[in-house]
Design an enzyme around this catalytic site. Structure first.
Site, PDB file in Angstrom:
ATOM      1  N   SER A 131       4.300 -13.759  -0.395  1.00 25.83           N
ATOM      2  CA  SER A 131       3.557 -14.995  -0.150  1.00 25.83           C
ATOM      3  C   SER A 131       2.652 -15.293  -1.333  1.00 25.83           C
ATOM      4  O   SER A 131       2.383 -16.444  -1.637  1.00 25.83           O
ATOM      5  CB  SER A 131       2.663 -14.854   1.077  1.00 25.83           C
ATOM      6  OG  SER A 131       3.332 -14.233   2.110  1.00 25.83           O
ATOM      7  N   LYS A 141       3.973  -6.318 -10.040  1.00 26.12           N
ATOM      8  CA  LYS A 141       3.622  -7.387  -9.091  1.00 26.12           C
ATOM      9  C   LYS A 141       2.613  -8.292  -9.787  1.00 26.12           C
ATOM     10  O   LYS A 141       1.564  -7.830 -10.236  1.00 26.12           O
ATOM     11  CB  LYS A 141       3.028  -6.732  -7.840  1.00 26.12           C
ATOM     12  CG  LYS A 141       2.647  -7.667  -6.739  1.00 26.12           C
ATOM     13  CD  LYS A 141       2.455  -6.891  -5.440  1.00 26.12           C
ATOM     14  CE  LYS A 141       1.862  -7.743  -4.358  1.00 26.12           C
ATOM     15  NZ  LYS A 141       1.875  -7.090  -3.055  1.00 26.12           N
ATOM     16  N   ALA A 145      11.145   0.613  -6.968  1.00 29.11           N
ATOM     17  CA  ALA A 145      11.985   1.121  -5.879  1.00 29.11           C
ATOM     18  C   ALA A 145      13.404   0.612  -6.123  1.00 29.11           C
ATOM     19  O   ALA A 145      13.738  -0.515  -5.766  1.00 29.11           O
ATOM     20  CB  ALA A 145      11.440   0.633  -4.540  1.00 29.11           C
ATOM     21  N   GLU A 147      15.403  -2.874  -0.191  1.00 30.24           N
ATOM     22  CA  GLU A 147      14.703  -2.830   1.101  1.00 30.24           C
ATOM     23  C   GLU A 147      15.541  -2.177   2.193  1.00 30.24           C
ATOM     24  O   GLU A 147      16.753  -2.418   2.265  1.00 30.24           O
ATOM     25  CB  GLU A 147      14.397  -4.260   1.560  1.00 30.24           C
ATOM     26  CG  GLU A 147      13.406  -4.994   0.705  1.00 30.24           C
ATOM     27  CD  GLU A 147      13.110  -6.402   1.234  1.00 30.24           C
ATOM     28  OE1 GLU A 147      13.701  -6.814   2.254  1.00 30.24           O
ATOM     29  OE2 GLU A 147      12.279  -7.080   0.605  1.00 30.24           O
ATOM     30  N   ASP A 152       1.023  -3.959   8.534  1.00 30.35           N
ATOM     31  CA  ASP A 152       2.117  -4.913   8.297  1.00 30.35           C
ATOM     32  C   ASP A 152       3.410  -4.140   8.048  1.00 30.35           C
ATOM     33  O   ASP A 152       4.196  -4.486   7.170  1.00 30.35           O
ATOM     34  CB  ASP A 152       1.778  -5.817   7.102  1.00 30.35           C
ATOM     35  CG  ASP A 152       2.634  -7.074   7.064  1.00 30.35           C
ATOM     36  OD1 ASP A 152       3.310  -7.355   8.075  1.00 30.35           O
ATOM     37  OD2 ASP A 152       2.629  -7.759   6.033  1.00 30.35           O
ATOM     38  N   GLU A 200      11.039  -4.889   5.755  1.00 26.04           N
ATOM     39  CA  GLU A 200      10.914  -5.529   4.433  1.00 26.04           C
ATOM     40  C   GLU A 200       9.912  -4.801   3.559  1.00 26.04           C
ATOM     41  O   GLU A 200       9.941  -4.935   2.337  1.00 26.04           O
ATOM     42  CB  GLU A 200      10.426  -6.986   4.570  1.00 26.04           C
ATOM     43  CG  GLU A 200      11.405  -7.928   5.204  1.00 26.04           C
ATOM     44  CD  GLU A 200      11.176  -8.079   6.702  1.00 26.04           C
ATOM     45  OE1 GLU A 200      10.911  -7.048   7.368  1.00 26.04           O
ATOM     46  OE2 GLU A 200      11.281  -9.202   7.197  1.00 26.04           O
ATOM     47  N   ASP A 247       3.129  -3.101   0.060  1.00 24.36           N
ATOM     48  CA  ASP A 247       2.416  -4.228   0.645  1.00 24.36           C
ATOM     49  C   ASP A 247       1.225  -3.801   1.517  1.00 24.36           C
ATOM     50  O   ASP A 247       1.267  -3.893   2.742  1.00 24.36           O
ATOM     51  CB  ASP A 247       3.400  -5.100   1.449  1.00 24.36           C
ATOM     52  CG  ASP A 247       2.845  -6.484   1.666  1.00 24.36           C
ATOM     53  OD1 ASP A 247       1.719  -6.748   1.211  1.00 24.36           O
ATOM     54  OD2 ASP A 247       3.516  -7.312   2.319  1.00 24.36           O
TER      55      ASP A 247
HETATM   56  P1  ATP Z   1       3.579 -10.643   1.595  1.00 21.42           P
HETATM   57  O1  ATP Z   1       4.137 -12.009   1.719  1.00 21.42           O
HETATM   58  O2  ATP Z   1       4.226  -9.699   2.579  1.00 21.42           O
HETATM   59  O3  ATP Z   1       2.098 -10.558   1.606  1.00 21.42           O
HETATM   60  P2  ATP Z   1       3.293  -9.746  -1.125  1.00 21.42           P
HETATM   61  O4  ATP Z   1       2.902 -10.949  -1.913  1.00 21.42           O
HETATM   62  O5  ATP Z   1       2.213  -8.783  -0.798  1.00 21.42           O
HETATM   63  O6  ATP Z   1       4.079 -10.156   0.155  1.00 21.42           O
HETATM   64  P3  ATP Z   1       5.146  -7.595  -1.664  1.00 21.42           P
HETATM   65  O7  ATP Z   1       5.539  -7.501  -0.232  1.00 21.42           O
HETATM   66  O8  ATP Z   1       4.330  -6.484  -2.184  1.00 21.42           O
HETATM   67  O9  ATP Z   1       4.439  -9.002  -1.950  1.00 21.42           O
HETATM   68  O10 ATP Z   1       6.432  -7.768  -2.576  1.00 21.42           O
HETATM   69  C1  ATP Z   1       7.374  -8.819  -2.406  1.00 21.42           C
HETATM   70  C2  ATP Z   1       8.798  -8.280  -2.499  1.00 21.42           C
HETATM   71  O11 ATP Z   1       8.996  -7.732  -3.811  1.00 21.42           O
HETATM   72  C3  ATP Z   1       9.077  -7.119  -1.544  1.00 21.42           C
HETATM   73  O12 ATP Z   1       9.590  -7.580  -0.322  1.00 21.42           O
HETATM   74  C4  ATP Z   1      10.111  -6.296  -2.291  1.00 21.42           C
HETATM   75  O13 ATP Z   1      11.401  -6.726  -1.990  1.00 21.42           O
HETATM   76  C5  ATP Z   1       9.805  -6.564  -3.754  1.00 21.42           C
HETATM   77  N1  ATP Z   1       9.019  -5.422  -4.264  1.00 21.42           N
HETATM   78  C6  ATP Z   1       7.696  -5.229  -4.106  1.00 21.42           C
HETATM   79  N2  ATP Z   1       7.311  -4.066  -4.672  1.00 21.42           N
HETATM   80  C7  ATP Z   1       8.426  -3.515  -5.199  1.00 21.42           C
HETATM   81  C8  ATP Z   1       8.697  -2.291  -5.899  1.00 21.42           C
HETATM   82  N3  ATP Z   1       7.724  -1.432  -6.154  1.00 21.42           N
HETATM   83  N4  ATP Z   1       9.965  -2.049  -6.290  1.00 21.42           N
HETATM   84  C9  ATP Z   1      10.962  -2.930  -6.012  1.00 21.42           C
HETATM   85  N5  ATP Z   1      10.776  -4.089  -5.353  1.00 21.42           N
HETATM   86  C10 ATP Z   1       9.527  -4.389  -4.945  1.00 21.42           C
END
Ligand code: ATP
Length: 502
Positions: free
Chosen positions: A46, A65, A118, A122, A161, A165, A179
């Site tokens: 998000s 990220k 990772a 997922e 949470d 996913e 997350d």
């Molecule tokens: P949310 O909408 O749940 O708040 P967010 O902005 O916190 O999301 P994340 O859930 O941390 O974002 O990451 C978004 C997506 O990116 C995850 O669903 C995952 O598929 C991918 N992702 C996140 N971290 C990693 C990682 N360390 N390695 C590989 N893919 C990742």
């Protein structure tokens, strides 16, 4: 820091919070985006975009990220970032089950979290793979989840949470939880205040996947470790059956079911798994299995479902990995970073990588917040359609959609000329795309369907629906334009591209 006008104080606060954690063995100096080559978008949240990136000094791959400061500040989501960082730092000493935060840095526009990559994607993408995922896999990964929850309890953290996913696989097929933006640090007073506000906000404007939310969170009472045990119950149910225990046509209806503990088991559901799920999906959080364990989570460990698990040495993961071409183990091969790319990330490169992701033919990039209604919208059995329609009768939008089943709904800004109006967009069987004024509950119109109807995502928020006589300019303020386009395209394919039977 003055790059974000009018928010100097806030950014200053961010700056102090975004100093890097203590240096790890290979990160002994402060990093910046120019120390990494950004390969491709591997996920979007998000509030964030996650890139596969390579450290130019070590060639090591990371998931980075990236959060846009402007967006975070505008949407008042800074506490999510700060909390996620705090929790990841607390967990940085844990060798297993959690993504590791290597360092953080920022530039004038963005914040960066450098995380373990990772490699194997997922958990969610494997759960519906018939013939691959079986009860042995469920048992193994439920065990890893229990061990992860024990560690979280030990560190006094509630994830809040937990869902498939947010459970990723590392290169050796062990789980990595991600997350932590919604997490609660139980021992922190500051966090308690922050989180009470958060709970209120969550209740009023729930975002995320509804299916795993505990009843106490919906009732606005305090959430604790037992909320993660509820999510564990939902995830085990889903691992065994491929289904959500609580499913309905809208989030509102899902919440009603959760609050009434209204769910059923499919006929051939594993018996001991059923008993375990029943002991976890209990409305009173204190009565959930494990909730009052003196040594967490000894009572879960002792459950019959885990009778053949050696908790001190759970051994290697079961072999369930698909091996055919085009299946998910090609993820890693697809994710190689090309050699010719320059290090660093700027606005131009970020939008190019995001557009690449939007245009990828077999887009396997995980995106957030898939609503129940939008998953496999056209693959429902007729009995399921009838059941959903029955439930939908309780929904306030039902009377506006001429008895059609709502497949996806959400608020969008519909732009015409200079003006944009907030509308509830309702995608239904029929096919229909109704738009309703949510303030007056008046049906304002329908986007006319025909074989020529076509969607066009412009970015995460904006998408167009082209019809022969008009293009509809729509903006999803939550940034799920792509999901709208996918759902509309799926319905379009269902009605207009099915093979004609002789
Ligand atoms: P949310 O909408 O749940 O708040 P967010 O902005 O916190 O999301 P994340 O859930 O941390 O974002 O990451 C978004 C997506 O990116 C995850 O669903 C995952 O598929 C991918 N992702 C996140 N971290 C990693 C990682 N360390 N390695 C590989 N893919 C990742």
């Amino acid at each position: 820091m003055d790059a974000v006008p009018g928010v100097h104080l806030r950014v200053g606060q961010l700056h102090s919070m975004m100093t890097p954690p203590p240096p790890s063995d290979e990160a002994t100096r402060k990093r910046s985006a120019s120390d990494f080559v950004f390969g491709k978008v591997i996920g979007e949240g998000s509030f964030s975009t996650v890139y596969l990136a390579k450290d130019i000094h070590t060639n090591k791959e990371f998931a980075i990220k990236v959060l846009e400061k402007r967006h975070m500040i505008r949407e008042k989501k800074m506490e999510y970032v700060l909390r996620e960082k705090k929790v990841l730092q607390i967990l940085s000493g844990c060798p297993n089950y959690f993504v590791k935060l290597y360092c953080t840095f920022q530039d004038t526009e963005r914040l960066y979290f450098v995380l373990t990559y990772a490699k194997n994607g997922e958990l969610l993408s494997f759960l519906n793979k018939k013939g691959l995922w079986n009860i042995e896999c469920t048992k193994y990964y439920a065990t890893e989840l229990v061990l992860a929850l024990e560690e979280l309890k030990f560190k006094e953290i509630v994830h809040r949470d937990l869902k498939p996913e947010n459970i990723l696989f590392d290169e050796n097929w062990h789980i990595l939880l991600i997350d932590f933006g919604s997490a609660k640090i139980v021992s922190s007073n500051e966090d308690k205040i922050e989180n009470e506000d958060e709970t209120k906000k969550r209740k009023n404007s729930f975002v995320g996947t509804a299916q795993y939310v505990s009843p106490e969170l919906l009732k606005n009472t305090e959430t604790g470790y037992a909320s993660d045990l509820w999510a564990l119950g939902c995830i085990i149910y889903q691992m065994v059956s491929g289904l959500h225990p609580f499913h309905a046509g809208s989030e509102y209806l899902i919440f009603q079911k959760i609050l009434k503990l209204e769910y059923e088991f499919p006929e051939n559901f594993d018996k001991t798994a059923k008993d375990l799920v029943e002991k976890l999906l209990v409305l009173n959080p204190d009565k959930r299995l494990g909730a009052t364990d003196i040594k967490p989570y000894s009572s879960i460990r002792q459950h019959e479902f885990f009778s053949d698990i050696d908790w001190d040495n759970i051994g290697p993961p079961p072999k369930f990995i698909p091996s055919s071409p085009g299946s998910s183990n090609t993820l890693d091969k697809d994710n190689k970073i090309p050699d010719h790319l320059e290090p660093g990330l700027n606005a131009e490169k970020a939008s190019r990588l995001q557009l690449d992701m939007l245009c990828r033919p077999t887009n396997n990039t995980p995106t957030r917040k898939k609503s129940e209604g939008s998953r496999n919208v056209t693959s429902l059995e007729s009995s399921e359609i009838e059941r959903r329609l029955e439930l939908q009768k309780l929904d306030k939008w039902h009377n506006l959609v001429e008895g059609n089943l709502i497949l996806k709904q959400g608020l969008v800004d519909k732009r015409k000329g200079l003006f944009a109006r907030r509308r509830m967009l309702l995608l239904t069987f029929g096919p229909n795309l109704y738009y309703v004024d949510p303030a007056t509950m008046v049906l304002k119109g329908k986007i006319p369907w025909s074989a020529e109807l076509r969607t066009e995502p412009k970015n995460f928020k904006i998408f167009f629906v082209h019809t022969p006589n008009r293009t509809y300019y729509l903006e999803d303020p939550e940034g799920y334009a792509l999901e709208w386009c996918k759902a509309i395209d799926e319905v379009h394919a269902y009605y207009y591209s099915r093979p004609v039977l002789p």
